[in-house]
Motif scaffolding. Structure first.
Motif, PDB file in Angstrom:
ATOM      1  N   PRO A 400      38.716  33.945  48.273  1.00 24.40           N
ATOM      2  CA  PRO A 400      38.301  32.600  47.900  1.00 24.40           C
ATOM      3  C   PRO A 400      37.619  32.802  46.079  1.00 24.40           C
ATOM      4  CG  PRO A 400      37.544  32.279  49.614  1.00 24.40           C
ATOM      5  CD  PRO A 400      37.811  33.397  49.588  1.00 24.40           C
ATOM      6  N   GLU A 401      38.241  32.375  45.197  1.00 22.73           N
ATOM      7  CA  GLU A 401      37.387  32.302  43.989  1.00 22.73           C
ATOM      8  C   GLU A 401      35.559  32.458  44.082  1.00 22.73           C
ATOM      9  OE1 GLU A 401      39.356  30.032  41.041  1.00 22.73           O
ATOM     10  OE2 GLU A 401      37.904  31.165  38.781  1.00 22.73           O
ATOM     11  N   VAL A 414      32.406  36.982  53.309  1.00 23.79           N
ATOM     12  CA  VAL A 414      32.701  35.855  53.137  1.00 23.79           C
ATOM     13  C   VAL A 414      32.764  34.078  53.924  1.00 23.79           C
ATOM     14  CG1 VAL A 414      34.791  34.424  52.216  1.00 23.79           C
ATOM     15  CG2 VAL A 414      34.801  37.048  51.033  1.00 23.79           C
ATOM     16  N   ASP A 415      33.506  34.617  54.636  1.00 27.55           N
ATOM     17  CA  ASP A 415      33.285  33.586  55.716  1.00 27.55           C
ATOM     18  C   ASP A 415      33.169  34.947  57.147  1.00 27.55           C
ATOM     19  OD1 ASP A 415      33.442  31.932  57.682  1.00 27.55           O
ATOM     20  OD2 ASP A 415      35.481  31.511  56.851  1.00 27.55           O
ATOM     21  N   GLU A 416      32.444  34.560  58.275  1.00 24.16           N
ATOM     22  CA  GLU A 416      32.284  34.834  59.823  1.00 24.16           C
ATOM     23  C   GLU A 416      33.387  35.018  60.521  1.00 24.16           C
ATOM     24  OE1 GLU A 416      28.116  34.816  60.525  1.00 24.16           O
ATOM     25  OE2 GLU A 416      28.011  35.501  58.482  1.00 24.16           O
ATOM     26  N   SER A 417      33.765  33.733  59.378  1.00 26.54           N
ATOM     27  CA  SER A 417      34.756  33.356  60.419  1.00 26.54           C
ATOM     28  C   SER A 417      36.385  34.235  61.339  1.00 26.54           C
ATOM     29  CB  SER A 417      35.410  32.276  61.798  1.00 26.54           C
ATOM     30  OG  SER A 417      35.492  31.113  60.057  1.00 26.54           O
ATOM     31  N   ARG A 442      32.610  51.450  36.064  1.00 27.30           N
ATOM     32  CA  ARG A 442      33.055  49.722  37.374  1.00 27.30           C
ATOM     33  C   ARG A 442      33.555  49.288  38.209  1.00 27.30           C
ATOM     34  NH1 ARG A 442      35.353  49.181  32.221  1.00 27.30           N
ATOM     35  NH2 ARG A 442      36.830  47.872  33.023  1.00 27.30           N
ATOM     36  N   ILE A 443      33.319  48.539  39.152  1.00 24.15           N
ATOM     37  CA  ILE A 443      34.834  48.039  39.653  1.00 24.15           C
ATOM     38  C   ILE A 443      34.908  46.481  39.547  1.00 24.15           C
ATOM     39  CG2 ILE A 443      32.721  47.267  41.331  1.00 24.15           C
ATOM     40  CD1 ILE A 443      34.625  48.509  43.547  1.00 24.15           C
ATOM     41  N   ASP A 444      35.820  46.262  39.537  1.00 23.52           N
ATOM     42  CA  ASP A 444      35.824  45.499  39.509  1.00 23.52           C
ATOM     43  C   ASP A 444      37.577  44.594  40.752  1.00 23.52           C
ATOM     44  OD1 ASP A 444      35.256  44.773  36.777  1.00 23.52           O
ATOM     45  OD2 ASP A 444      36.694  46.021  36.349  1.00 23.52           O
ATOM     46  N   VAL A 445      37.761  43.420  40.995  1.00 25.02           N
ATOM     47  CA  VAL A 445      38.578  43.170  42.079  1.00 25.02           C
ATOM     48  C   VAL A 445      38.979  41.561  41.312  1.00 25.02           C
ATOM     49  CG1 VAL A 445      36.729  41.414  43.256  1.00 25.02           C
ATOM     50  CG2 VAL A 445      38.730  42.353  44.227  1.00 25.02           C
ATOM     51  N   VAL A 446      40.925  41.563  41.516  1.00 26.56           N
ATOM     52  CA  VAL A 446      41.398  40.338  41.068  1.00 26.56           C
ATOM     53  C   VAL A 446      41.729  40.265  42.370  1.00 26.56           C
ATOM     54  CG1 VAL A 446      43.408  39.501  40.198  1.00 26.56           C
ATOM     55  CG2 VAL A 446      41.751  41.246  38.971  1.00 26.56           C
ATOM     56  N   SER A 447      41.722  38.301  43.108  1.00 23.80           N
ATOM     57  CA  SER A 447      42.780  38.303  43.983  1.00 23.80           C
ATOM     58  C   SER A 447      42.641  36.807  44.504  1.00 23.80           C
ATOM     59  CB  SER A 447      41.158  38.238  45.338  1.00 23.80           C
ATOM     60  OG  SER A 447      41.422  38.692  46.115  1.00 23.80           O
ATOM     61  N   GLN A 451      47.175  35.872  49.217  1.00 23.14           N
ATOM     62  CA  GLN A 451      48.132  36.722  48.697  1.00 23.14           C
ATOM     63  C   GLN A 451      47.655  37.893  48.538  1.00 23.14           C
ATOM     64  OE1 GLN A 451      49.512  35.447  45.021  1.00 23.14           O
ATOM     65  NE2 GLN A 451      50.191  33.187  45.271  1.00 23.14           N
ATOM     66  N   GLY A 452      46.309  38.382  48.619  1.00 21.95           N
ATOM     67  CA  GLY A 452      45.827  39.507  48.181  1.00 21.95           C
ATOM     68  C   GLY A 452      44.764  39.888  47.410  1.00 21.95           C
TER      69      GLY A 452
END
Ligand code: ADP
Length: 476
Positions: A400-401, A414-417, A442-447, A451-452
């Protein structure tokens, strides 16, 4: 603790008593000496005044024709002035000329000096102390020996009375001041006692607590502040120890999972010797990685958990990515997932082999964990502008954003469940980020949820030219 405090108090009191006694002796002795000198010089001045008076009296006798004997003049003088001092006058050959009443009692001998200047003395006679003034003077044009003497018993009576009262009052004063000193030192040490009690009540679990700092601007404030600084350092050290334990367990659980699934897959049915060999090779590689990991962790522990030594070596990044992806293959197969590897050229860089392998493992481990069965994972390595880009993409549940800025924080999940959360402890990406930054990358993420996700590590190509340098990276 109590005994020490008491002993400090007792020591302060003993010092205080010694200081008080020394001060009293010093002050008493000085006062006695000063008073004695003052009384003596006052007596001398009186005798000098008497002598002057005598000279004036005799030498200014009115001339009435008939000569008046010297002894008569002196007799007149003793009648005119009321004095207890004895006046004795001799010729220079020692023959007496005049002696005032009472001089039989006091036989003051002429001193060894000629006494052309005034000679003063103190003699004891018949239990009395006598102050004397001897002087050669000129009377009626002739030179005589003048001897003035007077008892000064009162002078010593005063001194003795003062000394006796001092000896009487001193022990009382000492008692009072020692009692006062004991009470005051107790009160002065009380805040230290409070600080000690407060510090004793702080356990390893509540290192966040701090000792109240008195706003006194004195040593007590400094002591409380020093305690608080110590607690802050302890808190950080204990936190780091806890993190160290968590990091270790996280990494160990990842490698053990890989070994278990590799072995489980190999044993699930009969396989050819080559397949068994391949499975054992994978397990062996994981064992080596684990041994290296333990080495790293122990090194971290030894270097106070702040500094991690980076062993810079030329590394074939392409080979490393392929090797790690193949290790994860059996796990992906178990979940019905596919791992696609997209590499074009052979990419070389400088870095720490075991740390880079951990970083790629963490990204792949997450991709498999957070991608549902039958999903697909792609690992790619390509050159882009001044960087090499390593990408790990999945078709998983996404992030999630709101959570994206926090996923690199230690212990953040993010969410323990969410699925697979049992295997998650929120440390993987924090370690991965630290490894990346230690390699000045550097490390970046797009999510997108549902969708992935794609994690991109950008490694500057200049790292390639940094040959066998040893550096230290700060573990944030
Ligand atoms: P853990 O090691 O417990 O998985 P990480 O630090 O690796 O913790 O990840 C932090 C959180 O980011 C995870 O709890 C997970 O929710 C999320 N996350 C990480 N990678 C992915 C991914 N590929 N897809 C979806 N969520 C992910």
């Amino acid at each position: 603790m109590t005994i020490n405090r008491q002993s400090l108090r007792v020591r302060v009191c003993i010092l205080y008593i010694l200081f008080t006694v020394a001060t009293m002796i010093g002050l008493g002795g000085f006062s006695y000496w000063y008073l004695d000198r003052a009384l003596a010089s006052s007596r001398q001045r009186t005798m000098e005044a008497r002598e002057d008076r005598l000279l004036q009296f005799v030498n200014s006798w009115p001339d009435s024709g008939a000569p008046v004997p010297l002894a008569k003049k002196l007799q007149q003088l003793t009648l005119a002035i009321a004095t207890t001092d004895i006046i004795q006058l001799y010729r220079l050959d020692g023959k007496p000329v005049f002696a005032s009443p009472g001089s039989d009692e006091l036989k003051v001998p002429w001193p060894d000096q000629d006494c052309l200047e005034r000679c003063y003395g103190l003699v004891r006679q018949g239990g009395h102390r006598i102050r004397t003034l001897n002087h050669v003077i000129t009377l009626d044009g002739q030179r005589y020996r003048l001897s003035l003497s007077g008892k000064i018993d009162e002078h010593f009576d005063v001194l003795n009375a003062i000394r006796n009262s001092y000896f009487l009052v001193c022990p009382l004063m000492l008692l009072l001041s020692v009692g006062g000193g004991f009470v005051l030192s107790g009160r002065a040490l009380e805040p230290i006692n409070r600080i000690s009690v407060e510090a004793q009540s702080i356990g390893i679990q509540d290192l966040k607590r701090r000792i109240p700092v008195p706003n006194t601007g004195d040593e007590l404030q400094t002591l409380a502040e020093t305690w608080n600084q110590l607690l802050a350092r302890l808190e950080i050290a204990v936190e780091r120890l806890a993190q160290f334990a968590s990091d270790l367990s996280h990494d160990l659980s990842t490698t053990i999972t890989i070994m278990m699934t590799t072995a489980g897959l190999a044993l699930s049915r009969d396989r050819s010797p080559e397949e068994y060999r391949a499975a054992l090779k994978n397990i062996n590689i994981e064992c080596e990685a684990t041994a290296q990991l333990l080495d790293t962790m122990l090194a971290m522990a030894r270097t106070d958990l702040v500094h991690q030594k980076i062993e810079w070596k030329p590394i074939n990044l392409t080979e490393l990515v392929i090797e790690v992806s193949r290790q994860f293959q059996p796990r992906a197969v178990l979940k019905g997932q596919t791992i696609a590897i997209e590499v074009q050229d052979e990419v070389w860089t400088n870095g720490d082999l075991s740390l880079l392998r951990r970083m790629v493992s963490i990204l792949l481990d997450n991709a498999i964990k957070y991608t549902p069965d039958t999903g697909s994972i792609t690992v790619s390595l390509a050159r882009r502008d001044d960087d090499y880009e390593l990408r790990v993409s999945d078709t998983g549940i996404g992030i999630p954003e709101h959570a994206i800025p926090r996923i690199f924080d230690r212990f953040y999940r993010v969410d323990e469940s969410r699925p697979e959360s049992g295997e998650s402890n929120g440390l993987g990406l924090a370690i991965a980020k630290w490894v990346v930054e230690a390699h000045r990358s550097r490390i970046d993420v797009v999510s997108k949820p549902g969708q992935g996700s794609t994690f991109t590590v950008s490694i500057p190509q200049v790292l390639q030219t940094k040959l066998s340098e040893t550096a230290y990276a700060q573990l944030s």
